[in-house]
Design a protein around this motif. Structure first.
Motif, PDB file in Angstrom:
ATOM      1  N   SER A   9      -4.955   1.611   0.191  1.00  0.00           N
ATOM      2  CA  SER A   9      -4.381   0.958   1.363  1.00  0.00           C
ATOM      3  C   SER A   9      -3.927  -0.458   1.008  1.00  0.00           C
ATOM      4  O   SER A   9      -4.719  -1.261   0.498  1.00  0.00           O
ATOM      5  CB  SER A   9      -5.401   0.897   2.497  1.00  0.00           C
ATOM      6  N   ASP A  25       0.408   2.616   0.143  1.00  0.00           N
ATOM      7  CA  ASP A  25      -0.689   3.352   0.777  1.00  0.00           C
ATOM      8  C   ASP A  25      -0.541   4.839   0.457  1.00  0.00           C
ATOM      9  O   ASP A  25       0.561   5.384   0.569  1.00  0.00           O
ATOM     10  CB  ASP A  25      -0.656   3.205   2.303  1.00  0.00           C
ATOM     11  N   GLY A  60      -5.379  -5.494  -1.149  1.00  0.00           N
ATOM     12  CA  GLY A  60      -5.512  -4.098  -0.773  1.00  0.00           C
ATOM     13  C   GLY A  60      -6.878  -3.541  -1.129  1.00  0.00           C
ATOM     14  O   GLY A  60      -7.692  -4.193  -1.792  1.00  0.00           O
TER      15      GLY A  60
END
Length: 312
Positions: A9, A25, A60
């Motif tokens: 993500s 993602d 992330g």
């Protein structure tokens, strides 16, 4: 519904001012083959290196086998195997010794029995005590993957596993991948061969300039690209010219006396096309239906074919 073996993500990575991964993602289902495609420089290797704990992301979150790659590095490494583009075997050791070395490093109980099973599984028994330097390219790739399996990884990263192999060796590797998935292993595959991704992948993403430009099953991606058509070849120039006039949307093909006729490929439309030819007493010497392949998808999404991308 299968659980996620890999969950990514907002993954970002840059080198200086160059953004290599710009917030990507994706999820990889456990016990599946996931393929990442993209031109050279798209960010594939960087993504794999982060997932395999070899690089740190700038931003992330990444979880592999249920563990965070940033904070649970040891647990991730214990759960994965990595087979690089070039076989990482010791050429001064035999095939058996390479496997035994991995078993010793992994502190595997019953290492001798495991080595014997892997040699048999990968059809390396006859060459087990020969130096790895004498192995063919296909044998080295098989030995490399066998070494990866010593730790019984739940997730395996395969970086272009069949590059440079002959057709028979490629098919052998494909069969091994299918066997691993059938046993519940998750495969993360990068490849320059679109037919390989089409054949093996349950899901894939196309990466370009640090962005995911498409994701889905191979069939889903191919359906996004128009281009299904019927290819007709005629023996006589008169039949070719008449067919070109009476078949809606027909265009000349890349070979003499051939036509491309747009079609959805369904039986109803194919019957209508053949009836049209019969009405005008036209006989097609050859008849075939062509649908877009992953190379068409690659071209539509990145502006170049996979061959061009590889050449770069």
């Amino acid at each position: 519904m299968k659980s996620s073996a890999i969950a990514v993500s907002g993954l970002r990575k840059k080198y200086g001012d160059k953004v290599v991964l710009d917030g990507i993602d994706f999820d990889v289902a456990a016990g599946s083959v996931f393929s990442m495609l993209g031109p050279n420089g798209a960010g594939k290797t960087t993504a794999v290196n982060i997932l395999a704990t070899l690089l740190k992301a700038d931003a992330g979150t990444v979880r592999v086998a249920g563990h965070d790659v940033a904070t649970e590095t040891k647990q991730v490494r214990a759960a994965i195997g990595v087979t690089g583009q070039f076989a990482a075997v010791d050429e001064l050791l035999s095939g058996r010794e390479n496997l035994q070395l991995m078993a010793d490093l992994r502190r595997v109980r019953g290492g001798d029995r495991l080595v014997a099973r892997l040699l048999e599984r990968f059809d390396l028994v006859e060459s087990a005590d020969k130096y790895a330097s004498t192995y063919s390219g296909g044998m080295r790739r098989k030995l490399d993957l066998a070494m990866t399996l010593v730790g019984n990884p739940r997730v395996i990263f395969l970086d272009e596993p069949t590059t440079g192999l002959d057709v028979r060796s490629r098919r052998t590797m494909w069969a091994i991948v299918r066997e691993l998935v059938a046993e519940g292993t998750t495969i993360f595959l990068t490849t320059q061969y679109l037919d390989e991704a089409d054949l093996l992948a349950d899901q894939l993403v196309v990466l370009d300039q640090g962005h995911i430009v498409a994701q889905g099953t191979p069939e889903e991606l191919k359906r996004r690209i128009p281009g299904t058509h019927v290819r007709l070849r005629f023996a006589e120039p008169d039949e070719f010219e008449t067919a070109a006039r009476v078949l809606p949307g027909a265009t000349k093909g890349d070979q003499e006396f051939t036509l491309r006729v747009p079609s959805d490929g369904e039986s109803k439309s194919l019957r209508a096309l053949l009836d049209r030819l019969d009405e005008h007493r036209i006989n097609a010497q050859e008849f075939s239906v062509h649908t877009p392949d992953l190379d068409d998808v690659f071209l539509a999404l990145t502006g170049r074919t996979s061959t061009e991308a590889t050449a770069e």
